[in-house]
Design a protein around this motif. Structure first.
Motif, mmCIF file in Angstrom:
data_model
loop_
_atom_site.group_PDB
_atom_site.id
_atom_site.type_symbol
_atom_site.label_atom_id
_atom_site.label_comp_id
_atom_site.label_asym_id
_atom_site.label_seq_id
_atom_site.Cartn_x
_atom_site.Cartn_y
_atom_site.Cartn_z
ATOM 1 N N LEU A 215 -0.393 -6.710 3.842
ATOM 2 C CA LEU A 215 0.459 -6.891 2.660
ATOM 3 C C LEU A 215 1.015 -8.311 2.537
ATOM 4 C CD1 LEU A 215 1.465 -5.085 0.256
ATOM 5 C CD2 LEU A 215 0.075 -3.953 1.983
ATOM 6 N N PRO A 216 1.377 -8.984 3.652
ATOM 7 C CA PRO A 216 1.842 -10.371 3.498
ATOM 8 C C PRO A 216 0.795 -11.309 2.926
ATOM 9 C CG PRO A 216 2.567 -9.489 5.607
ATOM 10 C CD PRO A 216 1.610 -8.487 5.018
ATOM 11 N N ARG A 217 -0.464 -10.909 2.945
ATOM 12 C CA ARG A 217 -1.515 -11.742 2.364
ATOM 13 C C ARG A 217 -1.615 -11.560 0.851
ATOM 14 N NH1 ARG A 217 -2.956 -11.414 7.675
ATOM 15 N NH2 ARG A 217 -4.300 -13.072 8.510
ATOM 16 N N PHE A 218 -0.862 -10.638 0.286
ATOM 17 C CA PHE A 218 -0.835 -10.437 -1.162
ATOM 18 C C PHE A 218 0.298 -11.237 -1.786
ATOM 19 C CE2 PHE A 218 -3.582 -6.938 -0.203
ATOM 20 C CZ PHE A 218 -4.265 -6.659 -1.374
ATOM 21 N N ILE A 219 0.028 -11.764 -2.972
ATOM 22 C CA ILE A 219 1.077 -12.380 -3.777
ATOM 23 C C ILE A 219 1.312 -11.454 -4.969
ATOM 24 C CG2 ILE A 219 -0.653 -13.851 -4.929
ATOM 25 C CD1 ILE A 219 1.583 -15.908 -5.363
ATOM 26 N N PHE A 220 2.562 -11.066 -5.189
ATOM 27 C CA PHE A 220 2.907 -10.055 -6.188
ATOM 28 C C PHE A 220 3.482 -10.707 -7.442
ATOM 29 C CE2 PHE A 220 2.391 -6.076 -3.852
ATOM 30 C CZ PHE A 220 2.296 -6.542 -2.542
#
Length: 309
Positions: A215-220
């Protein structure tokens, strides 16, 4: 960002690209502007590919895992649908080296997207089909619901999805042991464009999704409602062609950087000074986070900023 103090993307190629996306998409849908920007970020990254990078310990490329976060009915998938159907297919095709995958079935299936099936003869002259890696292939997966990916990652049968997605985001070579066909991915460039609602994310999310680094590799991107658009206009053909030309211009420029040996982008001194203050603040917030999970979510914000830059 500059490379060796001189190589700035030409203004006629770079500066208008994101505004071109916005001005082309908005008349055709009431999707929030934030979603258009997130889509453009992923697509422009695909145009750059592995031809340019920033060195911060390891090489950081322009690939992104984008998640459009918002309630149902916000047209989260419309911007990319427009880009794919109106720009990529008719005007670019394989010109960007882009392979679009709809959803993730398994880690092995995902890795196969970076390979091609070819026919060869073995030592005995017998014809056989084998998979061969396509080095530096650009792949983007469209996850219509991020929750589906998380659910598969929680299953014992597909639990290696977390690991594979992390490795692909990092752009490293992958050669996992398999029982059937030999799989090998060489120098991948992988992006994800996903969508979900806050309720689905909260229901499906497990702490290991964060602590594993997925999840930290996603930008929201959280979308803001735009005024209702009962009768959206058909997407402009001229605008689609202009965007295709801009993307091809970016791709060509990035390739020239690499060919000239200047693909490692170096920020100007003024940017370095400003970034040092921001970076210090970001690192402090990650260290002082109230829980390990929150700390992990904050730990890669600096990398996302550099990828976007």
């Amino acid at each position: 960002m500059r490379s060796h103090g001189e190589l700035v993307l030409p203004s006629e190629v770079w500066n208008p690209t994101f505004s071109l996306f916005r001005d082309w998409v908005q008349p055709a849908t009431e999707a929030p502007e934030e979603y258009t920007f997130g889509t453009a970020l992923a697509v422009v990254g695909l145009a750059i590919g592995r031809d340019a990078y920033v060195q911060i310990g390891r090489r950081v490329y322009a690939n992104e895992y984008v998640c459009l976060l918002g309630s149902a009915g916000l047209k989260k998938g419309t911007p990319f649908a427009l880009v794919h159907d109106e720009i990529v297919v008719p005007h670019i095709d394989d010109g960007l080296g882009m392979k679009v995958v709809r959803g993730t079935g398994s880690a092995e299936g995902l890795l196969e997207a970076f390979m091609e099936e070819v026919t060869e003869k073995d030592k005995n002259g017998k014809t056989q089909k084998i998979l061969k890696p396509v080095p530096e292939r650009c792949v983007i997966t469209i996850e219509e619901e991020l929750g589906y990916l998380l659910k598969k990652a929680h299953s014992d049968a597909t639990a290696n999805l977390r690991e594979m997605n992390c490795q692909l985001w990092d752009g490293v070579n992958i050669a996992p042991p398999t029982r059937s066909r030999s799989l090998r991915v060489e120098r991948p460039f992988y992006s994800v464009l996903s969508m979900t609602t806050a309720e689905t994310l909260e229901a499906r999310l497990e702490e290991d999704d964060i602590l594993s680094g997925l999840l930290p590799r996603f930008i929201f991107f959280k979308g803001s409602m735009r005024p209702p658009l009962a009768w959206p206009q058909p997407p402009s053909e001229a605008g689609a062609k202009a965007l295709a030309q801009a993307l091809e211009g970016i791709r060509g420029h990035a390739r020239r950087l690499r060919k000239s040996g200047k693909e490692c982008l170096q920020p100007a001194d003024s940017i370095r000074t400003a970034w040092e203050k921001v970076y210090t603040s970001l690192r402090r917030r990650a260290v002082e986070a109230p829980t390990p999970a929150i700390g992990r979510m904050l730990a890669r914000i600096d990398t996302h900023i550099l990828k976007a830059a």
